[in-house]
Design an enzyme around this catalytic site. Structure first.
Site, short mmCIF file in Angstrom:
data_model
loop_
_atom_site.label_atom_id
_atom_site.label_comp_id
_atom_site.label_asym_id
_atom_site.label_seq_id
_atom_site.Cartn_x
_atom_site.Cartn_y
_atom_site.Cartn_z
CD GLU A 5 -0.14 -9.72 0.34
OE1 GLU A 5 -1.06 -8.97 0.00
OE2 GLU A 5 0.18 -10.74 -0.33
CG ASP A 7 -4.59 0.35 -3.57
OD1 ASP A 7 -3.95 -0.64 -3.22
OD2 ASP A 7 -5.57 0.29 -4.34
N1 ADE Z 1 -4.15 -5.24 -4.04
C1 ADE Z 1 -3.97 -4.08 -3.38
N2 ADE Z 1 -4.50 -3.05 -4.06
C2 ADE Z 1 -5.04 -3.57 -5.19
C3 ADE Z 1 -5.69 -3.01 -6.29
N3 ADE Z 1 -5.93 -1.72 -6.37
N4 ADE Z 1 -6.08 -3.85 -7.28
C4 ADE Z 1 -5.84 -5.17 -7.21
N5 ADE Z 1 -5.20 -5.76 -6.19
C5 ADE Z 1 -4.81 -4.96 -5.18
#
Ligand code: ADE
Length: 231
Positions: free
Chosen positions: A12, A197
């Site tokens: 990141e 996601d």
């Molecule tokens: N960072 C990226 N995706 C995430 C998720 N689903 N839950 C917590 N932190 C995240």
């Protein structure tokens, strides 16, 4: 120091560290703080580690050692909203801690005792600049509340609970803790993430596939915003 930039993971922060000039490194509590010049601005970049404790420790140490005028948290997030797809950006108007809960003794869910706040607002002017940078490059970006907690959300019911309780559009594991450290120190804060996601069961396969690209996208937008200022 003008900007303090915090990312949980190396991926990141990688693009920012690649672009930074005149670098000097300081290690505090196992975290490397790389200070230098980013787009003509003095900045310090730290890779804090995953979760609320590491990120709050990092923000506090950064404030004490480097006195940044602003702190920005960049990285990836899970989407809680049908308006946010993988690769989209979320530029937060505020952050909450979805796992903060003293409701058993009568407090609202999410209230941070002591400061008695649920929502920690991001700095309006800085957030506006990030949104303008996204608009300028035609990136899909959404504002709203980002929910932070010490849990990777990969479950439909949990995702809905967080979205419904806090009106949150995305979830991650650091922003709300950095926001709290900034709030108690009076440091303006901004929070920028790219979606890796959808925080459902699918996240277990989508996150490994898309996190690298999303991480770079968030950092790239941050650079675009800084470039608009100075480069
Ligand atoms: N960072 C990226 N995706 C995430 C998720 N689903 N839950 C917590 N932190 C995240």
């Amino acid at each position: 120091m003008e900007f303090g930039i915090i990312a949980a993971m190396q991926k990141e922060a990688a693009l920012l560290l690649e672009k930074m000039q005149e670098k000097t490194e300081t290690v505090i509590g196992g975290v490397t703080y790389t200070a230098g010049v980013l787009c003509g601005r003095t900045a310090v970049v730290a890779v804090c580690g995953v979760g609320k404790v590491f990120s709050a420790l990092c923000a506090q140490a950064m404030i004490l050692r480097f006195s940044p005028r602003y702190i920005i948290n960049t990285g990836v997030a899970g989407s809680l909203s049908t308006a946010l797809h993988i690769g989209d950006l979320v530029i937060a108007d505020g952050a909450v801690q979805h796992d903060m809960d003293t409701s058993a003794v009568g407090d609202p869910v999410g209230m941070i005792s002591g400061i008695n706040k649920i929502l920690l607002q991001t700095d309006e002017a800085l957030t506006k600049k990030l949104k303008a940078a996204a608009a300028a490059v035609g990136a899909r970006a959404v504002g709203g509340v980002v929910a932070t907690g010490d849990r990777f959300v990969a479950d439909g019911a949990e995702k809905r609970r967080i979205a419904d309780t806090f009106g949150a559009v995305a979830c991650e594991m650091e922003g709300g803790a950095v926001a709290q450290a900034c709030f108690v120190n009076g440091v303006p804060f901004a929070l920028l993430r790219a979606i890796s996601d959808d925080a459902s069961g699918k996240a277990q396969t989508d996150y490994p596939a898309f996190a690298d690209r999303a991480a770079r996208k968030s950092a790239a937008l941050l650079l675009t915003a800084l470039e608009g200022e100075a480069c």
